[in-house]
Design an enzyme around this catalytic site. Sequence first.
Site, mmCIF file in Angstrom:
data_model
loop_
_atom_site.group_PDB
_atom_site.id
_atom_site.type_symbol
_atom_site.label_atom_id
_atom_site.label_comp_id
_atom_site.label_asym_id
_atom_site.label_seq_id
_atom_site.Cartn_x
_atom_site.Cartn_y
_atom_site.Cartn_z
ATOM 1 N N CYS A 173 6.835 25.794 -7.395
ATOM 2 C CA CYS A 173 6.687 24.537 -6.405
ATOM 3 C C CYS A 173 7.299 24.942 -5.377
ATOM 4 C CB CYS A 173 7.158 23.364 -7.363
ATOM 5 S SG CYS A 173 8.810 23.577 -7.957
ATOM 6 N N GLU A 219 8.738 15.083 -9.899
ATOM 7 C CA GLU A 219 9.076 16.266 -9.533
ATOM 8 C C GLU A 219 7.840 16.830 -9.106
ATOM 9 O OE1 GLU A 219 11.896 17.409 -7.976
ATOM 10 O OE2 GLU A 219 13.396 16.370 -8.796
ATOM 11 N N ASN A 270 4.652 26.175 -15.258
ATOM 12 C CA ASN A 270 5.053 27.345 -14.472
ATOM 13 C C ASN A 270 6.629 27.930 -14.789
ATOM 14 O OD1 ASN A 270 6.094 25.175 -13.021
ATOM 15 N ND2 ASN A 270 6.103 25.948 -11.280
HETATM 16 P P1 NAD Z 1 -0.026 18.707 -14.104
HETATM 17 O O1 NAD Z 1 0.312 17.676 -13.425
HETATM 18 O O2 NAD Z 1 -1.490 19.313 -14.672
HETATM 19 O O3 NAD Z 1 0.777 18.494 -15.700
HETATM 20 C C1 NAD Z 1 1.943 18.512 -15.992
HETATM 21 C C2 NAD Z 1 2.444 17.801 -17.171
HETATM 22 O O4 NAD Z 1 1.870 16.450 -17.143
HETATM 23 C C3 NAD Z 1 1.795 18.573 -18.438
HETATM 24 O O5 NAD Z 1 2.591 18.461 -19.493
HETATM 25 C C4 NAD Z 1 0.489 17.670 -18.733
HETATM 26 O O6 NAD Z 1 0.149 17.707 -19.985
HETATM 27 C C5 NAD Z 1 0.936 16.274 -18.373
HETATM 28 N N1 NAD Z 1 0.034 15.207 -18.282
HETATM 29 C C6 NAD Z 1 -1.407 15.523 -17.594
HETATM 30 N N2 NAD Z 1 -1.804 14.150 -17.637
HETATM 31 C C7 NAD Z 1 -0.914 13.322 -17.957
HETATM 32 C C8 NAD Z 1 -1.002 11.836 -18.227
HETATM 33 N N3 NAD Z 1 -1.963 11.110 -17.661
HETATM 34 N N4 NAD Z 1 0.287 11.187 -18.372
HETATM 35 C C9 NAD Z 1 1.363 11.986 -18.579
HETATM 36 N N5 NAD Z 1 1.470 13.407 -18.801
HETATM 37 C C10 NAD Z 1 0.305 14.022 -18.311
HETATM 38 O O7 NAD Z 1 0.984 20.124 -13.549
HETATM 39 P P2 NAD Z 1 0.982 21.526 -14.082
HETATM 40 O O8 NAD Z 1 -0.413 22.106 -13.637
HETATM 41 O O9 NAD Z 1 1.250 21.571 -15.425
HETATM 42 O O10 NAD Z 1 2.014 22.066 -12.971
HETATM 43 C C11 NAD Z 1 1.733 22.442 -11.799
HETATM 44 C C12 NAD Z 1 2.251 21.578 -10.934
HETATM 45 O O11 NAD Z 1 3.839 21.146 -10.948
HETATM 46 C C13 NAD Z 1 2.198 22.194 -9.335
HETATM 47 O O12 NAD Z 1 1.550 21.009 -8.381
HETATM 48 C C14 NAD Z 1 3.790 22.235 -9.125
HETATM 49 O O13 NAD Z 1 4.064 22.230 -7.590
HETATM 50 C C15 NAD Z 1 4.515 21.199 -9.762
HETATM 51 N N6 NAD Z 1 5.707 21.718 -10.136
HETATM 52 C C16 NAD Z 1 6.658 20.896 -9.314
HETATM 53 C C17 NAD Z 1 8.022 21.304 -9.602
HETATM 54 C C18 NAD Z 1 9.207 20.539 -8.870
HETATM 55 O O14 NAD Z 1 10.280 20.447 -8.936
HETATM 56 N N7 NAD Z 1 8.872 19.542 -7.827
HETATM 57 C C19 NAD Z 1 8.528 22.234 -10.275
HETATM 58 C C20 NAD Z 1 7.310 22.885 -11.100
HETATM 59 C C21 NAD Z 1 6.320 22.773 -10.951
#
Ligand code: NAD
Length: 539
Positions: free
Chosen positions: A291, A257, A161
């Site tokens: 987020c 996060e 995002n």
């Molecule tokens: P996601 O959890 O699907 O993926 C995040 C990352 O993790 C990707 O690079 C993905 O390839 C990787 N991943 C997937 N499975 C994994 C595993 N088993 N082990 C290690 N890595 C793995 O999230 P998304 O859809 O890319 O992002 C959206 C989410 O991120 C939303 O829930 C949003 O709120 C959150 N977000 C949080 C913050 C914050 O600062 N708190 C900031 C931005 C986004």
Amino acid sequence: MATQIQEATRTLKTHDDNGDDEQTTIIVSYDPATGEEVGRVSVASAAEVGQAVESARAAQKAWGALSYAERGRVVLRAREIVLAEMDAIAGLISRESGKPATEALMMELVPTLDLMNFFARRTGRLLRTERIDIGQYGLMGRSSRVVYKPLGVVGIISPWNFPWAIPLGEVVMSLMAGNGVVLKPSELTPLIGRKLGEVFHNAGLPEGLLTIVTGEGATGAALVEAGVDKIMFTGSVATGRRVAEAAARKLIPCVLELGGKDPMIVFADANVEAAAQAAVWGAFANAGQACASVERCYVHEEIAEQFTARVVELTRALKQGVGGHEGTDIGAMSSERQRDIVEAQLRDAVAHGARVLAGGGRGENANGSFHQPTVVDKVDHTMELMREETFGPVLPLMTFQTEEEAIERANDSPYGLTASVWTNNIRRGERVAERIEAGTVMINEVLYTHSIAQTPWGGVKLSGIGRTHGRAGLLELVAAQHIHVNRLARLPDLWWFNYTPRAAELFRGFARRFTSGSILQTSLLLPQMMRRLMERRRR
Ligand code: NAD
């Protein structure tokens, strides 16, 4: 050689001519607004991830020995490259994620240029050696200080995002703290991750110190297993749990996060026009895929009618379209999967009595993964729309009567990332802010504080563990080492062997007087201490 494109996962597998023996897996990156291919990258295998970690570890030795000023010079060179290429980078972010290029400039480039400047110049000061006040131990010729040392190799796993701002900030802070880095960007935005690596390479970062490993979840999982010293993960709660479990098995720390369901409270004394504009930007910037987006808005019933009317008017005036086109306010959502989640939550809310006041559908741009900015009211906390992260352009409005009720509603969530309170009475704002369960609470502001490099970023409850940004974020990336000096080394300590009756009596005195923290009380022990010293001398 045959190829097969899997739209849902955006991966392309190549096979040999008889259709088996899968050879490589390639990620094809598409523009979610047009469906056009932006580029492709290969998927890093577990072995390649392991090699990246080894290279980072080898390069880190010399890097960790450099001064902060020397590391800062490389980061500032990278910053110059970003400045020179900022429109091209914003354009790439827009094409790969769907967001307006103008928004990418303000929400991804401006904050990270500021962050690079800040940490390049200030990390030395933020991590300077600290003398610790050790109370009465100091009277015994002892002193303590804490020095901050690099962890080694940091693994960063980031979402789609804010595909530039989130990983870049963590990369810069990790490097400035003296670490090597392996970054696994989201599979939806791998080209931006690769671009980030290119910028640092061109800035003269030592070979192998930073590697971008592109791939899907499996590549991220391999990174957790690859022998890194810490994982900085940003993403969903579900994946965060998996990462934390894997990190626990390896006994390595991780910062998580995760998601948010951020509330905005608008009191009757707030500036209604400013609050309405803030709600619209806070809910719909980045097509609501932040987020820290405003995900629930609670308005005092006295101003609800006026506020709602203005929010609806402002929402209807937003221009939705391809992110690269001038004048676009809201682009496409980053994936159809994400749009499906938003549509399902909206359908469920409407089925349970919610009323759509603006938007509600896909709009005219039906080819890309667009969802109109949508305002709803008549919602309640039994609906998924008010409980689960929506991560899309939907703004649900609810009313409240009392301050207590507003706080209760804001806290009625498993998440706690950010919150926003609108009032002309700053004292009331601060009072309410302190009672809200969230990592950040803004008064008369929304969404933007991730842009402030100096302040800690992170959540409570399901929104995460640990902090990024600010000094608190830097401290996540170093090992604190306590160095303790005894300048009276000629004298044996009174608590060493043997444990004679005189020793036992003195220890009772320590328990009563020394631990009181009073120098006067401790001084009353001096005769006993002298006798014990003589006793030990006679050994
Ligand atoms: P996601 O959890 O699907 O993926 C995040 C990352 O993790 C990707 O690079 C993905 O390839 C990787 N991943 C997937 N499975 C994994 C595993 N088993 N082990 C290690 N890595 C793995 O999230 P998304 O859809 O890319 O992002 C959206 C989410 O991120 C939303 O829930 C949003 O709120 C959150 N977000 C949080 C913050 C914050 O600062 N708190 C900031 C931005 C986004």
